[in-house]
Design a protein around this motif. Structure first.
Motif, PDB file in Angstrom:
ATOM      1  N   ALA A  60       0.833  -1.205   0.000  1.00 43.71           N
ATOM      2  CA  ALA A  60       0.000   0.000   0.000  1.00 43.71           C
ATOM      3  C   ALA A  60       0.867   1.254   0.000  1.00 43.71           C
ATOM      4  O   ALA A  60       0.564   2.235  -0.684  1.00 43.71           O
ATOM      5  CB  ALA A  60      -0.931  -0.002   1.214  1.00 43.71           C
ATOM      6  N   GLU A  61       1.971   1.221   0.763  1.00 44.41           N
ATOM      7  CA  GLU A  61       2.877   2.373   0.805  1.00 44.41           C
ATOM      8  C   GLU A  61       3.529   2.594  -0.558  1.00 44.41           C
ATOM      9  O   GLU A  61       3.679   3.734  -1.015  1.00 44.41           O
ATOM     10  CB  GLU A  61       3.954   2.155   1.861  1.00 44.41           C
ATOM     11  CG  GLU A  61       4.884   3.360   2.017  1.00 44.41           C
ATOM     12  CD  GLU A  61       6.070   3.080   2.921  1.00 44.41           C
ATOM     13  OE1 GLU A  61       6.851   4.018   3.162  1.00 44.41           O
ATOM     14  OE2 GLU A  61       6.239   1.920   3.351  1.00 44.41           O
ATOM     15  N   LEU A  62       3.891   1.503  -1.223  1.00 37.62           N
ATOM     16  CA  LEU A  62       4.504   1.605  -2.549  1.00 37.62           C
ATOM     17  C   LEU A  62       3.519   2.195  -3.550  1.00 37.62           C
ATOM     18  O   LEU A  62       3.877   3.050  -4.368  1.00 37.62           O
ATOM     19  CB  LEU A  62       4.974   0.223  -3.008  1.00 37.62           C
ATOM     20  CG  LEU A  62       5.732   0.161  -4.340  1.00 37.62           C
ATOM     21  CD1 LEU A  62       6.970   1.056  -4.299  1.00 37.62           C
ATOM     22  CD2 LEU A  62       6.109  -1.269  -4.669  1.00 37.62           C
ATOM     23  N   ILE A  63       2.272   1.742  -3.481  1.00 36.96           N
ATOM     24  CA  ILE A  63       1.229   2.279  -4.366  1.00 36.96           C
ATOM     25  C   ILE A  63       1.040   3.774  -4.115  1.00 36.96           C
ATOM     26  O   ILE A  63       0.894   4.573  -5.046  1.00 36.96           O
ATOM     27  CB  ILE A  63      -0.101   1.516  -4.153  1.00 36.96           C
ATOM     28  CG1 ILE A  63       0.050   0.064  -4.619  1.00 36.96           C
ATOM     29  CG2 ILE A  63      -1.254   2.192  -4.876  1.00 36.96           C
ATOM     30  CD1 ILE A  63      -1.107  -0.829  -4.237  1.00 36.96           C
ATOM     31  N   GLU A  64       1.093   4.157  -2.858  1.00 37.95           N
ATOM     32  CA  GLU A  64       0.952   5.572  -2.475  1.00 37.95           C
ATOM     33  C   GLU A  64       2.070   6.422  -3.089  1.00 37.95           C
ATOM     34  O   GLU A  64       1.825   7.532  -3.592  1.00 37.95           O
ATOM     35  CB  GLU A  64       0.986   5.696  -0.947  1.00 37.95           C
ATOM     36  CG  GLU A  64       0.859   7.114  -0.430  1.00 37.95           C
ATOM     37  CD  GLU A  64      -0.568   7.522  -0.135  1.00 37.95           C
ATOM     38  OE1 GLU A  64      -0.795   8.733   0.045  1.00 37.95           O
ATOM     39  OE2 GLU A  64      -1.456   6.647  -0.094  1.00 37.95           O
ATOM     40  N   LEU A  65       3.292   5.902  -3.084  1.00 43.19           N
ATOM     41  CA  LEU A  65       4.414   6.632  -3.661  1.00 43.19           C
ATOM     42  C   LEU A  65       4.210   6.880  -5.149  1.00 43.19           C
ATOM     43  O   LEU A  65       4.543   7.952  -5.665  1.00 43.19           O
ATOM     44  CB  LEU A  65       5.716   5.856  -3.445  1.00 43.19           C
ATOM     45  CG  LEU A  65       6.255   5.762  -2.013  1.00 43.19           C
ATOM     46  CD1 LEU A  65       7.518   4.908  -1.977  1.00 43.19           C
ATOM     47  CD2 LEU A  65       6.531   7.149  -1.440  1.00 43.19           C
ATOM     48  N   VAL A  66       3.665   5.874  -5.838  1.00 40.83           N
ATOM     49  CA  VAL A  66       3.425   6.020  -7.277  1.00 40.83           C
ATOM     50  C   VAL A  66       2.279   6.978  -7.546  1.00 40.83           C
ATOM     51  O   VAL A  66       2.374   7.868  -8.409  1.00 40.83           O
ATOM     52  CB  VAL A  66       3.133   4.641  -7.918  1.00 40.83           C
ATOM     53  CG1 VAL A  66       2.752   4.805  -9.384  1.00 40.83           C
ATOM     54  CG2 VAL A  66       4.338   3.717  -7.781  1.00 40.83           C
ATOM     55  N   GLU A  67       1.180   6.803  -6.825  1.00 45.49           N
ATOM     56  CA  GLU A  67      -0.008   7.624  -7.071  1.00 45.49           C
ATOM     57  C   GLU A  67       0.198   9.092  -6.719  1.00 45.49           C
ATOM     58  O   GLU A  67      -0.458   9.961  -7.282  1.00 45.49           O
ATOM     59  CB  GLU A  67      -1.207   7.055  -6.297  1.00 45.49           C
ATOM     60  CG  GLU A  67      -1.659   5.682  -6.772  1.00 45.49           C
ATOM     61  CD  GLU A  67      -2.021   5.673  -8.242  1.00 45.49           C
ATOM     62  OE1 GLU A  67      -2.868   6.500  -8.649  1.00 45.49           O
ATOM     63  OE2 GLU A  67      -1.462   4.846  -8.999  1.00 45.49           O
ATOM     64  N   THR A  68       1.100   9.369  -5.783  1.00 48.57           N
ATOM     65  CA  THR A  68       1.404  10.769  -5.425  1.00 48.57           C
ATOM     66  C   THR A  68       2.600  11.291  -6.212  1.00 48.57           C
ATOM     67  O   THR A  68       3.131  12.371  -5.900  1.00 48.57           O
ATOM     68  CB  THR A  68       1.677  10.894  -3.921  1.00 48.57           C
ATOM     69  OG1 THR A  68       2.720   9.982  -3.544  1.00 48.57           O
ATOM     70  CG2 THR A  68       0.418  10.589  -3.114  1.00 48.57           C
ATOM     71  N   GLU A  69       3.035  10.495  -7.204  1.00 49.14           N
ATOM     72  CA  GLU A  69       4.085  10.879  -8.155  1.00 49.14           C
ATOM     73  C   GLU A  69       5.439  11.122  -7.513  1.00 49.14           C
ATOM     74  O   GLU A  69       6.270  11.863  -8.029  1.00 49.14           O
ATOM     75  CB  GLU A  69       3.644  12.111  -8.963  1.00 49.14           C
ATOM     76  CG  GLU A  69       2.378  11.866  -9.764  1.00 49.14           C
ATOM     77  CD  GLU A  69       1.986  13.053 -10.617  1.00 49.14           C
ATOM     78  OE1 GLU A  69       2.676  14.090 -10.544  1.00 49.14           O
ATOM     79  OE2 GLU A  69       0.995  12.945 -11.358  1.00 49.14           O
ATOM     80  N   LYS A  70       5.661  10.455  -6.369  1.00 47.22           N
ATOM     81  CA  LYS A  70       6.983  10.544  -5.759  1.00 47.22           C
ATOM     82  C   LYS A  70       7.965   9.577  -6.424  1.00 47.22           C
ATOM     83  O   LYS A  70       9.185   9.804  -6.419  1.00 47.22           O
ATOM     84  CB  LYS A  70       6.905  10.258  -4.259  1.00 47.22           C
ATOM     85  CG  LYS A  70       6.204  11.346  -3.451  1.00 47.22           C
ATOM     86  CD  LYS A  70       6.234  11.038  -1.971  1.00 47.22           C
ATOM     87  CE  LYS A  70       5.688  12.194  -1.139  1.00 47.22           C
ATOM     88  NZ  LYS A  70       4.271  12.462  -1.405  1.00 47.22           N
TER      89      LYS A  70
END
Length: 483
Positions: free
Chosen positions: A378-388
Protein backbone atom coordinates in the motif's frame (compact mmCIF):
# COMPACT_ATOMS: atom_id res chain seq x y z
CA UNK A 1 -22.61 -28.86 -37.74
CA UNK A 2 -25.02 -26.73 -39.71
CA UNK A 3 -26.39 -24.04 -37.39
CA UNK A 4 -29.88 -24.41 -38.87
CA UNK A 5 -29.97 -28.07 -37.87
CA UNK A 6 -28.50 -27.44 -34.44
CA UNK A 7 -30.96 -24.60 -33.93
CA UNK A 8 -33.87 -27.03 -34.12
CA UNK A 9 -32.89 -28.59 -30.79
CA UNK A 10 -32.60 -27.59 -27.15
CA UNK A 11 -29.71 -29.00 -25.15
CA UNK A 12 -30.49 -30.14 -21.60
CA UNK A 13 -27.67 -30.82 -19.13
CA UNK A 14 -27.60 -31.99 -15.54
CA UNK A 15 -24.30 -32.35 -13.70
CA UNK A 16 -23.23 -34.63 -10.86
CA UNK A 17 -20.11 -33.28 -9.19
CA UNK A 18 -18.21 -35.44 -6.73
CA UNK A 19 -15.90 -33.57 -4.36
CA UNK A 20 -13.57 -35.43 -2.03
CA UNK A 21 -13.68 -33.82 1.41
CA UNK A 22 -10.46 -32.62 3.03
CA UNK A 23 -10.57 -34.59 6.25
CA UNK A 24 -7.64 -36.23 8.01
CA UNK A 25 -9.33 -39.62 7.96
CA UNK A 26 -11.92 -41.49 5.92
CA UNK A 27 -15.65 -41.06 6.36
CA UNK A 28 -16.37 -44.24 8.35
CA UNK A 29 -13.02 -45.18 9.91
CA UNK A 30 -9.68 -43.78 11.03
CA UNK A 31 -7.68 -44.74 7.93
CA UNK A 32 -5.63 -41.85 6.55
CA UNK A 33 -7.24 -39.75 3.84
CA UNK A 34 -4.28 -38.67 1.70
CA UNK A 35 -3.56 -38.47 -2.01
CA UNK A 36 -0.38 -39.93 -3.47
CA UNK A 37 0.36 -42.64 -0.90
CA UNK A 38 1.75 -45.98 -2.02
CA UNK A 39 -1.06 -48.29 -3.23
CA UNK A 40 -3.03 -50.10 -0.54
CA UNK A 41 -1.29 -48.44 2.42
CA UNK A 42 -4.21 -46.34 3.76
CA UNK A 43 -6.36 -49.36 4.52
CA UNK A 44 -7.62 -51.41 7.47
CA UNK A 45 -10.11 -54.25 8.09
CA UNK A 46 -12.94 -51.69 7.96
CA UNK A 47 -11.90 -50.32 4.56
CA UNK A 48 -11.49 -53.90 3.33
CA UNK A 49 -14.98 -54.85 4.53
CA UNK A 50 -13.91 -57.69 6.81
CA UNK A 51 -16.72 -59.50 8.69
CA UNK A 52 -17.61 -57.99 12.04
CA UNK A 53 -16.30 -54.49 11.29
CA UNK A 54 -18.57 -51.51 11.90
CA UNK A 55 -18.50 -47.95 10.48
CA UNK A 56 -18.24 -44.83 12.66
CA UNK A 57 -19.17 -41.51 11.04
CA UNK A 58 -16.57 -38.74 10.66
CA UNK A 59 -18.10 -35.56 12.18
CA UNK A 60 -15.80 -33.28 10.16
CA UNK A 61 -17.14 -34.74 6.91
CA UNK A 62 -20.68 -33.84 7.97
CA UNK A 63 -19.61 -30.29 8.81
CA UNK A 64 -17.92 -29.87 5.45
CA UNK A 65 -21.10 -31.04 3.69
CA UNK A 66 -23.24 -28.62 5.68
CA UNK A 67 -20.90 -25.72 4.87
CA UNK A 68 -21.23 -26.49 1.17
CA UNK A 69 -25.00 -26.48 1.55
CA UNK A 70 -24.94 -23.15 3.36
CA UNK A 71 -22.75 -21.68 0.60
CA UNK A 72 -25.32 -22.80 -1.98
CA UNK A 73 -28.38 -21.62 0.00
CA UNK A 74 -29.60 -25.19 0.40
CA UNK A 75 -32.01 -26.36 3.08
CA UNK A 76 -30.06 -28.37 5.66
CA UNK A 77 -31.73 -31.63 6.63
CA UNK A 78 -31.98 -31.84 10.41
CA UNK A 79 -32.34 -35.64 10.45
CA UNK A 80 -30.28 -37.78 8.11
CA UNK A 81 -29.83 -41.49 7.57
CA UNK A 82 -27.35 -43.39 5.44
CA UNK A 83 -28.32 -46.02 2.93
CA UNK A 84 -26.63 -48.96 1.31
CA UNK A 85 -26.46 -48.78 -2.47
CA UNK A 86 -26.23 -52.39 -3.59
CA UNK A 87 -24.55 -52.11 -6.92
CA UNK A 88 -21.51 -54.10 -7.98
CA UNK A 89 -18.39 -52.11 -7.17
CA UNK A 90 -15.23 -54.07 -8.04
CA UNK A 91 -13.19 -51.53 -6.08
CA UNK A 92 -15.35 -51.38 -2.92
CA UNK A 93 -14.59 -54.53 -0.92
CA UNK A 94 -17.95 -54.50 0.91
CA UNK A 95 -19.77 -54.92 -2.39
CA UNK A 96 -22.02 -51.94 -1.66
CA UNK A 97 -21.61 -48.19 -1.15
CA UNK A 98 -22.75 -46.24 1.88
CA UNK A 99 -24.53 -43.13 0.60
CA UNK A 100 -27.64 -41.02 1.19
CA UNK A 101 -30.76 -41.72 -0.84
CA UNK A 102 -33.96 -40.41 0.75
CA UNK A 103 -32.45 -37.91 3.19
CA UNK A 104 -29.64 -35.91 1.58
CA UNK A 105 -27.83 -33.59 3.98
CA UNK A 106 -28.64 -30.59 1.74
CA UNK A 107 -31.84 -30.12 -0.26
CA UNK A 108 -32.19 -27.72 -3.18
CA UNK A 109 -30.06 -24.62 -3.45
CA UNK A 110 -28.43 -22.77 -6.30
CA UNK A 111 -25.11 -21.65 -7.76
CA UNK A 112 -24.92 -18.25 -9.46
CA UNK A 113 -22.97 -18.29 -12.72
CA UNK A 114 -22.16 -16.04 -15.62
CA UNK A 115 -21.20 -18.03 -18.67
CA UNK A 116 -19.07 -16.91 -21.59
CA UNK A 117 -20.71 -14.16 -23.67
CA UNK A 118 -23.78 -14.12 -21.38
CA UNK A 119 -25.31 -10.70 -20.81
CA UNK A 120 -26.13 -11.39 -17.18
CA UNK A 121 -25.84 -13.87 -14.35
CA UNK A 122 -28.27 -16.70 -13.74
CA UNK A 123 -28.91 -19.20 -10.96
CA UNK A 124 -28.38 -22.89 -11.66
CA UNK A 125 -30.77 -24.89 -9.48
CA UNK A 126 -29.46 -27.73 -7.36
CA UNK A 127 -31.47 -30.83 -6.64
CA UNK A 128 -29.43 -31.97 -3.65
CA UNK A 129 -26.03 -32.39 -2.04
CA UNK A 130 -25.50 -35.71 -0.31
CA UNK A 131 -22.67 -37.52 1.47
CA UNK A 132 -21.20 -40.85 0.51
CA UNK A 133 -17.97 -42.82 0.45
CA UNK A 134 -15.66 -43.00 -2.53
CA UNK A 135 -14.71 -46.23 -4.26
CA UNK A 136 -11.18 -47.49 -4.78
CA UNK A 137 -9.36 -47.23 -8.08
CA UNK A 138 -9.10 -49.91 -10.76
CA UNK A 139 -5.95 -49.77 -12.85
CA UNK A 140 -5.76 -51.39 -16.29
CA UNK A 141 -2.25 -51.81 -17.65
CA UNK A 142 -1.60 -51.88 -21.39
CA UNK A 143 -1.09 -55.39 -22.68
CA UNK A 144 -2.31 -57.05 -19.48
CA UNK A 145 -5.59 -58.90 -18.95
CA UNK A 146 -5.36 -58.36 -15.19
CA UNK A 147 -6.89 -55.46 -13.27
CA UNK A 148 -4.96 -53.89 -10.39
CA UNK A 149 -6.94 -52.38 -7.53
CA UNK A 150 -5.81 -49.64 -5.13
CA UNK A 151 -8.11 -49.40 -2.10
CA UNK A 152 -6.53 -46.21 -0.68
CA UNK A 153 -9.41 -44.14 -2.06
CA UNK A 154 -12.10 -46.54 -0.83
CA UNK A 155 -13.97 -44.87 2.00
CA UNK A 156 -12.71 -41.34 1.33
CA UNK A 157 -15.55 -38.92 2.17
CA UNK A 158 -17.41 -37.38 -0.75
CA UNK A 159 -20.18 -34.92 -1.33
CA UNK A 160 -22.14 -35.28 -4.54
CA UNK A 161 -23.57 -32.01 -5.85
CA UNK A 162 -26.48 -32.80 -8.15
CA UNK A 163 -28.05 -30.11 -10.32
CA UNK A 164 -31.52 -30.11 -11.79
CA UNK A 165 -31.52 -30.50 -15.61
CA UNK A 166 -31.06 -26.75 -15.62
CA UNK A 167 -28.05 -26.10 -17.86
CA UNK A 168 -28.48 -25.33 -21.55
CA UNK A 169 -24.98 -25.13 -23.01
CA UNK A 170 -21.44 -26.40 -22.63
CA UNK A 171 -20.43 -22.84 -21.68
CA UNK A 172 -22.89 -22.85 -18.79
CA UNK A 173 -21.55 -26.21 -17.59
CA UNK A 174 -18.01 -24.79 -17.74
CA UNK A 175 -19.04 -21.72 -15.72
CA UNK A 176 -20.89 -23.88 -13.16
CA UNK A 177 -17.93 -26.18 -12.54
CA UNK A 178 -15.56 -23.21 -12.31
CA UNK A 179 -17.78 -21.61 -9.68
CA UNK A 180 -18.23 -24.84 -7.70
CA UNK A 181 -14.47 -25.35 -7.66
CA UNK A 182 -14.03 -21.80 -6.35
CA UNK A 183 -16.61 -22.39 -3.61
CA UNK A 184 -15.10 -25.65 -2.32
CA UNK A 185 -11.65 -24.06 -2.30
CA UNK A 186 -12.82 -20.94 -0.45
CA UNK A 187 -14.58 -23.16 2.10
CA UNK A 188 -11.51 -25.39 2.43
CA UNK A 189 -13.64 -28.51 2.06
CA UNK A 190 -11.97 -29.82 -1.13
CA UNK A 191 -8.85 -28.86 -3.10
CA UNK A 192 -10.79 -29.04 -6.39
CA UNK A 193 -7.95 -30.73 -8.30
CA UNK A 194 -9.74 -32.59 -11.07
CA UNK A 195 -6.49 -33.92 -12.50
CA UNK A 196 -5.94 -35.78 -9.20
CA UNK A 197 -9.55 -36.97 -9.07
CA UNK A 198 -10.46 -35.04 -5.93
CA UNK A 199 -13.21 -33.30 -7.91
CA UNK A 200 -14.96 -35.28 -10.63
CA UNK A 201 -17.93 -34.60 -12.85
CA UNK A 202 -20.47 -36.76 -14.67
CA UNK A 203 -22.67 -35.01 -17.22
CA UNK A 204 -26.20 -36.10 -18.06
CA UNK A 205 -26.93 -34.86 -21.57
CA UNK A 206 -30.08 -34.98 -23.66
CA UNK A 207 -31.61 -33.04 -26.52
CA UNK A 208 -35.18 -32.27 -27.49
CA UNK A 209 -36.88 -30.34 -30.25
CA UNK A 210 -37.39 -26.69 -29.39
CA UNK A 211 -40.78 -26.20 -27.84
CA UNK A 212 -41.10 -29.86 -26.78
CA UNK A 213 -42.51 -30.50 -23.32
CA UNK A 214 -40.65 -33.71 -22.58
CA UNK A 215 -36.90 -34.17 -22.26
CA UNK A 216 -35.13 -36.59 -24.56
CA UNK A 217 -33.39 -39.74 -23.36
CA UNK A 218 -30.36 -38.79 -21.31
CA UNK A 219 -26.84 -40.09 -21.78
CA UNK A 220 -24.39 -39.98 -18.88
CA UNK A 221 -20.79 -39.17 -19.78
CA UNK A 222 -18.02 -40.12 -17.33
CA UNK A 223 -14.23 -40.00 -17.06
CA UNK A 224 -13.60 -36.29 -17.60
CA UNK A 225 -10.56 -35.04 -15.70
CA UNK A 226 -10.78 -31.30 -16.37
CA UNK A 227 -13.39 -28.59 -16.76
CA UNK A 228 -12.26 -28.10 -20.35
CA UNK A 229 -12.86 -31.79 -21.08
CA UNK A 230 -16.37 -31.56 -19.67
CA UNK A 231 -16.99 -28.75 -22.14
CA UNK A 232 -15.53 -30.80 -25.00
CA UNK A 233 -17.54 -33.89 -24.09
CA UNK A 234 -20.81 -31.95 -24.01
CA UNK A 235 -20.09 -30.35 -27.38
CA UNK A 236 -19.29 -33.73 -28.94
CA UNK A 237 -22.25 -35.52 -27.37
CA UNK A 238 -24.65 -32.77 -28.47
CA UNK A 239 -23.63 -33.16 -32.10
CA UNK A 240 -23.64 -36.95 -31.88
CA UNK A 241 -27.19 -37.07 -30.52
CA UNK A 242 -28.48 -34.53 -33.05
CA UNK A 243 -26.91 -36.54 -35.88
CA UNK A 244 -28.57 -39.72 -34.62
CA UNK A 245 -32.00 -38.09 -34.47
CA UNK A 246 -31.54 -36.49 -37.88
CA UNK A 247 -30.86 -39.98 -39.27
CA UNK A 248 -34.10 -41.24 -37.72
CA UNK A 249 -32.35 -43.28 -35.01
CA UNK A 250 -33.29 -43.39 -31.33
CA UNK A 251 -30.96 -42.23 -28.58
CA UNK A 252 -29.94 -45.09 -26.31
CA UNK A 253 -30.04 -44.21 -22.63
CA UNK A 254 -26.57 -45.31 -21.62
CA UNK A 255 -23.36 -44.50 -19.82
CA UNK A 256 -20.55 -43.37 -22.09
CA UNK A 257 -16.88 -42.70 -21.51
CA UNK A 258 -14.95 -39.71 -22.83
CA UNK A 259 -11.68 -40.04 -24.74
CA UNK A 260 -9.63 -36.90 -24.10
CA UNK A 261 -7.30 -37.78 -26.98
CA UNK A 262 -9.81 -37.39 -29.80
CA UNK A 263 -12.62 -35.63 -27.93
CA UNK A 264 -15.19 -38.36 -28.55
CA UNK A 265 -17.46 -40.49 -26.36
CA UNK A 266 -18.01 -44.24 -26.52
CA UNK A 267 -20.68 -46.51 -25.01
CA UNK A 268 -19.86 -48.40 -21.81
CA UNK A 269 -23.15 -49.86 -20.55
CA UNK A 270 -26.87 -49.19 -20.57
CA UNK A 271 -28.22 -47.04 -17.76
CA UNK A 272 -29.32 -48.72 -14.56
CA UNK A 273 -32.63 -47.86 -12.96
CA UNK A 274 -33.04 -46.99 -9.29
CA UNK A 275 -34.44 -50.47 -8.68
CA UNK A 276 -31.10 -51.94 -9.72
CA UNK A 277 -29.44 -50.22 -6.79
CA UNK A 278 -31.74 -51.77 -4.13
CA UNK A 279 -31.34 -48.96 -1.59
CA UNK A 280 -32.12 -49.66 2.06
CA UNK A 281 -31.14 -47.90 5.32
CA UNK A 282 -27.74 -48.93 6.62
CA UNK A 283 -28.44 -50.77 9.90
CA UNK A 284 -24.95 -50.08 11.29
CA UNK A 285 -25.19 -46.26 11.29
CA UNK A 286 -27.37 -44.22 13.60
CA UNK A 287 -29.35 -41.27 12.22
CA UNK A 288 -27.58 -37.91 12.23
CA UNK A 289 -29.41 -35.12 14.04
CA UNK A 290 -28.23 -31.62 13.16
CA UNK A 291 -29.09 -29.47 16.16
CA UNK A 292 -29.87 -25.77 16.03
CA UNK A 293 -26.72 -25.01 18.03
CA UNK A 294 -24.51 -27.06 15.72
CA UNK A 295 -25.98 -25.43 12.61
CA UNK A 296 -25.63 -21.93 14.09
CA UNK A 297 -21.98 -22.51 14.96
CA UNK A 298 -21.27 -23.61 11.37
CA UNK A 299 -23.05 -20.55 10.00
CA UNK A 300 -20.92 -18.30 12.20
CA UNK A 301 -17.71 -19.96 11.00
CA UNK A 302 -18.47 -19.50 7.29
CA UNK A 303 -15.70 -17.59 5.46
CA UNK A 304 -16.23 -14.91 2.83
CA UNK A 305 -17.29 -16.62 -0.40
CA UNK A 306 -16.18 -15.80 -3.97
CA UNK A 307 -19.44 -14.21 -5.07
CA UNK A 308 -19.61 -12.14 -1.88
CA UNK A 309 -16.13 -10.75 -2.53
CA UNK A 310 -16.83 -10.39 -6.26
CA UNK A 311 -19.75 -8.08 -5.48
CA UNK A 312 -17.84 -6.28 -2.72
CA UNK A 313 -14.94 -5.48 -5.05
CA UNK A 314 -17.31 -3.92 -7.57
CA UNK A 315 -19.72 -2.16 -5.24
CA UNK A 316 -17.44 -1.06 -2.40
CA UNK A 317 -14.11 -0.68 -4.19
CA UNK A 318 -15.51 0.46 -7.55
CA UNK A 319 -13.69 -2.12 -9.65
CA UNK A 320 -14.75 -3.17 -13.16
CA UNK A 321 -16.36 -6.59 -13.50
CA UNK A 322 -13.23 -8.03 -15.15
CA UNK A 323 -10.96 -6.99 -12.27
CA UNK A 324 -13.35 -8.42 -9.69
CA UNK A 325 -13.49 -11.70 -11.59
CA UNK A 326 -9.70 -12.05 -11.80
CA UNK A 327 -9.09 -11.03 -8.19
CA UNK A 328 -11.59 -13.57 -6.82
CA UNK A 329 -10.21 -16.42 -8.92
CA UNK A 330 -8.36 -17.74 -5.88
CA UNK A 331 -9.11 -17.33 -2.20
CA UNK A 332 -5.54 -16.24 -1.44
CA UNK A 333 -5.55 -13.43 -4.00
CA UNK A 334 -9.02 -12.25 -3.00
CA UNK A 335 -8.25 -12.07 0.72
CA UNK A 336 -4.88 -10.40 0.13
CA UNK A 337 -6.48 -7.78 -2.11
CA UNK A 338 -9.29 -7.19 0.39
CA UNK A 339 -6.69 -6.61 3.08
CA UNK A 340 -4.73 -4.32 0.75
CA UNK A 341 -7.80 -2.17 0.19
CA UNK A 342 -8.04 -1.63 3.95
CA UNK A 343 -4.63 0.07 3.76
CA UNK A 344 -5.05 2.26 0.66
CA UNK A 345 -7.74 4.39 -0.97
CA UNK A 346 -6.27 3.76 -4.44
CA UNK A 347 -8.40 0.67 -5.09
CA UNK A 348 -8.14 0.58 -8.89
CA UNK A 349 -4.39 1.13 -8.71
CA UNK A 350 -4.18 -1.69 -6.16
CA UNK A 351 -6.08 -3.94 -8.55
CA UNK A 352 -3.67 -3.07 -11.38
CA UNK A 353 -0.72 -3.90 -9.13
CA UNK A 354 -2.21 -7.24 -8.10
CA UNK A 355 -3.03 -8.29 -11.66
CA UNK A 356 0.25 -6.88 -13.02
CA UNK A 357 3.58 -6.67 -11.17
CA UNK A 358 2.61 -8.81 -8.15
CA UNK A 359 1.10 -11.62 -10.18
CA UNK A 360 3.99 -11.47 -12.64
CA UNK A 361 6.55 -11.65 -9.83
CA UNK A 362 4.87 -14.63 -8.20
CA UNK A 363 4.26 -16.57 -11.41
CA UNK A 364 3.16 -20.02 -10.26
CA UNK A 365 3.86 -19.46 -6.58
CA UNK A 366 0.97 -19.55 -4.13
CA UNK A 367 0.00 -16.06 -3.04
CA UNK A 368 0.24 -17.09 0.60
CA UNK A 369 4.02 -17.12 0.06
CA UNK A 370 4.24 -13.48 -1.05
CA UNK A 371 7.01 -11.93 1.07
CA UNK A 372 5.47 -8.47 1.32
CA UNK A 373 2.80 -7.22 3.67
CA UNK A 374 -0.31 -5.41 2.48
CA UNK A 375 0.94 -2.36 4.37
CA UNK A 376 4.24 -2.27 2.46
CA UNK A 377 2.53 -2.71 -0.89
CA UNK A 378 0.00 0.00 0.00
CA UNK A 379 2.88 2.37 0.80
CA UNK A 380 4.50 1.60 -2.55
CA UNK A 381 1.23 2.28 -4.37
CA UNK A 382 0.95 5.57 -2.47
CA UNK A 383 4.41 6.63 -3.66
CA UNK A 384 3.43 6.02 -7.28
CA UNK A 385 -0.01 7.62 -7.07
CA UNK A 386 1.40 10.77 -5.43
CA UNK A 387 4.09 10.88 -8.15
CA UNK A 388 6.98 10.54 -5.76
CA UNK A 389 8.21 7.48 -7.65
CA UNK A 390 7.53 6.35 -11.21
CA UNK A 391 5.52 3.19 -11.77
CA UNK A 392 8.40 1.69 -13.74
CA UNK A 393 10.90 2.25 -10.93
CA UNK A 394 8.44 1.06 -8.30
CA UNK A 395 7.52 -2.17 -10.08
CA UNK A 396 10.93 -3.10 -11.47
CA UNK A 397 13.30 -1.90 -8.73
CA UNK A 398 11.53 -1.22 -5.44
CA UNK A 399 9.09 -4.17 -5.43
CA UNK A 400 11.81 -6.84 -5.79
CA UNK A 401 13.80 -5.12 -3.01
CA UNK A 402 10.73 -5.08 -0.76
CA UNK A 403 10.39 -8.81 -1.30
CA UNK A 404 13.96 -9.30 -0.07
CA UNK A 405 14.21 -6.61 2.64
CA UNK A 406 11.02 -6.92 4.64
CA UNK A 407 12.38 -4.69 7.43
CA UNK A 408 12.61 -1.71 5.04
CA UNK A 409 9.76 0.57 4.02
CA UNK A 410 9.01 1.45 0.41
CA UNK A 411 10.06 5.06 1.03
CA UNK A 412 13.36 4.02 2.63
CA UNK A 413 14.20 1.84 -0.37
CA UNK A 414 13.17 4.55 -2.84
CA UNK A 415 15.51 6.99 -1.14
CA UNK A 416 18.32 4.45 -0.86
CA UNK A 417 18.03 3.62 -4.57
CA UNK A 418 17.80 7.34 -5.44
CA UNK A 419 14.45 6.84 -7.18
CA UNK A 420 12.46 9.75 -5.73
CA UNK A 421 11.10 11.74 -8.68
CA UNK A 422 11.88 15.39 -9.16
CA UNK A 423 8.55 17.19 -9.50
CA UNK A 424 9.98 20.67 -9.09
CA UNK A 425 9.43 22.53 -12.36
CA UNK A 426 12.23 24.98 -11.46
CA UNK A 427 14.81 22.17 -11.58
CA UNK A 428 13.28 20.21 -14.51
CA UNK A 429 12.63 23.22 -16.79
CA UNK A 430 16.35 23.94 -17.45
CA UNK A 431 16.86 20.33 -18.63
CA UNK A 432 13.89 20.70 -20.98
CA UNK A 433 15.42 23.92 -22.35
CA UNK A 434 18.76 22.15 -22.91
CA UNK A 435 17.11 19.30 -24.89
CA UNK A 436 15.11 21.70 -27.06
CA UNK A 437 18.17 23.86 -27.75
CA UNK A 438 20.26 20.78 -28.67
CA UNK A 439 17.77 19.50 -31.29
CA UNK A 440 16.63 22.40 -33.51
CA UNK A 441 15.89 20.14 -36.50
CA UNK A 442 13.71 17.81 -34.43
CA UNK A 443 11.93 20.81 -32.94
CA UNK A 444 11.15 22.14 -36.42
CA UNK A 445 9.88 18.72 -37.53
CA UNK A 446 7.65 18.49 -34.46
CA UNK A 447 6.15 21.91 -35.13
CA UNK A 448 5.43 20.87 -38.73
CA UNK A 449 3.27 18.00 -37.50
CA UNK A 450 5.50 15.09 -36.45
CA UNK A 451 3.94 14.90 -33.00
CA UNK A 452 5.34 11.40 -32.39
CA UNK A 453 8.69 13.03 -31.70
CA UNK A 454 7.40 14.07 -28.30
CA UNK A 455 8.32 10.64 -26.89
CA UNK A 456 11.88 11.14 -28.11
CA UNK A 457 12.10 14.52 -26.35
CA UNK A 458 10.70 13.00 -23.13
CA UNK A 459 13.20 10.15 -23.29
CA UNK A 460 16.11 12.57 -23.71
CA UNK A 461 14.98 14.67 -20.73
CA UNK A 462 14.61 11.55 -18.60
CA UNK A 463 18.09 10.43 -19.67
CA UNK A 464 19.68 13.76 -18.76
CA UNK A 465 17.86 13.80 -15.42
CA UNK A 466 19.07 10.25 -14.76
CA UNK A 467 15.47 9.08 -14.61
CA UNK A 468 14.53 11.34 -11.72
CA UNK A 469 12.33 13.87 -13.55
CA UNK A 470 8.61 13.33 -13.19
CA UNK A 471 7.52 12.11 -16.67
CA UNK A 472 4.13 13.81 -16.34
CA UNK A 473 5.80 17.14 -15.56
CA UNK A 474 8.29 16.61 -18.41
CA UNK A 475 5.40 16.07 -20.85
CA UNK A 476 3.65 19.23 -19.68
CA UNK A 477 6.77 21.40 -19.92
CA UNK A 478 7.74 20.06 -23.35
CA UNK A 479 4.29 20.60 -24.84
CA UNK A 480 4.25 24.14 -23.45
CA UNK A 481 7.73 24.96 -24.81
CA UNK A 482 7.25 23.26 -28.21
CA UNK A 483 3.89 24.91 -28.76
Amino acid sequence: MDEAIRGKYTLVIGLEVHAQLMTATKIFNSDTNAYGSLPNTNISPITLGHPGTLPILNRKAVEHAIRMGLACNSKISRENIFDRKNYFYPDLPKGYQITQDRTPICIGGEVIIKSKDAAQERAVKLNRIHMEEDAGKSIHLDGSTDTLVDFNRAGVPLIEIVTDPDLRSADEAYAFLTEVRKIVRYLGVCDGNMEEGSMRCDANISIMLKGAKEYGKKVEVKNMNSIRNVHRAIEHETERQINELEKGNEILSETRTFDAGDGTTAGMRTKETLNDYRYFPDPDLSPIVVSEEWLDSLKESMPALPRELYLKFQQQYGLPEYDAQVLTDTKEMALYFDGLCQKTAYHKAASNWMMGPVKSFLNDKALVDIPITTGSLAELIELVETEKVSFSAASKKILPELMEQRDKSALQLAEKLNLIQDSDSDSVAPIVEEVIAAMPEKVAAFRKGKKGLLRMFVGEVMKRSRGKANPKLVNELLQKKLG
